[in-house]
Design a protein around this motif. Structure first.
Motif, short mmCIF file in Angstrom:
data_model
loop_
_atom_site.label_atom_id
_atom_site.label_comp_id
_atom_site.label_asym_id
_atom_site.label_seq_id
_atom_site.Cartn_x
_atom_site.Cartn_y
_atom_site.Cartn_z
N GLU A 29 -5.30 9.58 2.76
CA GLU A 29 -4.82 8.38 3.44
C GLU A 29 -5.82 7.93 4.51
O GLU A 29 -6.17 6.75 4.60
N LYS A 30 -6.29 8.88 5.30
CA LYS A 30 -7.21 8.55 6.39
C LYS A 30 -8.59 8.14 5.89
O LYS A 30 -9.28 7.35 6.55
N LYS A 89 0.83 -1.20 0.00
CA LYS A 89 0.00 0.00 0.00
C LYS A 89 0.86 1.25 0.00
O LYS A 89 1.84 1.36 0.74
N ASP A 148 -9.02 6.67 2.94
CA ASP A 148 -8.78 5.57 2.01
C ASP A 148 -9.24 5.92 0.59
O ASP A 148 -9.96 5.16 -0.07
#
Length: 271
Positions: free
Chosen positions: A106-107, A2, A109
């Motif tokens: 990122e948080k 990832k 997704d």
């Protein structure tokens, strides 16, 4: 594996800790404010929305509702590299606003990634086999044709944009690009003490990782030391760079400047 979209955020944290006298008090505030933005975004963006809708709404939140922006009059100022300033004023430059947007992606997704475009940081969103490009300056989508025009503006008419120019950035190259921008900004504003701290921290880290000194960091330290009038130490660093990178275009300029610096040293010794 990832892709970690918080790499740039961590480098900007490190930059802040290295170049300021603050021992982390403001950093705790920054982390709290970033966490607050994540919570607001999660509340405002329905989980059942598709990915494209989520990205659209995130951009609207950041550049519309929250009011983040870039000001052409203050675009190059060093303060725009400090997240504490950017989060409080909502004003930054593409790299700092892009950093915040990547952190939120990122948080949440969301498939938003950095691109090391020649003129500035650009973001790309990859959804269902399609790619859309985002300008972190204002959160607008930018077409490939527009990027081609910017590319030709930087490299001249006829220069052709390639897939590699629009690829997802290697994390190491991303942090290096930020470091070069940060150093040049500090040096230009004659924030020599901050620039010296940042360069020396990078020299120490690279020496541990690479088991050798980075000639480019030595060059940058030499330029700062020369600006501070510490010509003896500056000459050592710049001579080191010229010896290790003789074919670099900067080396040719330094070869012409080093004799003048050595004269300054001789004059100091005579006095």
């Amino acid at each position: 594996m990832k892709y970690d979209k918080t790499v740039l955020y961590r480098e900007m944290e490190s930059f802040y800790l290295t170049t300021t006298e603050d021992e982390g008090d403001d950093l705790r505030t920054v982390r709290s404010m970033m966490g607050g933005l994540v919570r607001k975004a999660r509340k405002a963006i329905p989980a059942e929305d598709n990915v494209k809708e989520k990205i659209h709404k995130l951009l609207q939140l950041m550049y519309g509702d929250w009011g983040f922006y870039c000001d052409r009059e203050t675009y190059f100022r060093a303060e725009n590299l400090y997240l504490s300033y950017v989060l409080r004023t909502k004003q930054g430059m593409p790299v700092s606003l892009g950093c915040i947007l990547l952190y939120l992606a990122e948080k949440l997704d969301l498939p938003i990634y950095p691109v090391l475009f020649p003129t500035q940081l650009i973001l790309r969103a990859d959804v269902e086999g399609e790619t859309a490009f985002i300008d972190p300056w204002n959160g607008n989508y930018v077409s490939r044709d527009d990027l081609q025009k910017l590319y030709q503006g930087a490299f001249g008419f006829g220069a052709t944009l390639t897939a590699e120019d629009l690829a997802i950035a290697d994390p190491k190259e991303l942090t290096e690009r930020f470091a070069q921008l940060a150093k040049s900004t500090l040096i230009r504003e004659e924030l020599n003490s901050a620039a010296l701290k940042y360069i020396e921290s990078r020299l120490r880290w690279k020496k541990i990782v690479n088991k050798s000194e980075d000639p480019y960091e030595r060059r940058d330290r030499g330029l700062v030391l020369a600006q501070m009038g510490a010509y003896h130490a500056a000459v050592e660093d710049l001579q080191f760079f010229v010896e290790h990178c003789p074919d670099d275009p900067t080396a040719y300029m330094l070869m012409a400047q080093l004799p003048e610096m050595k004269k300054e040293i001789s004059g100091e010794l005579l006095n």
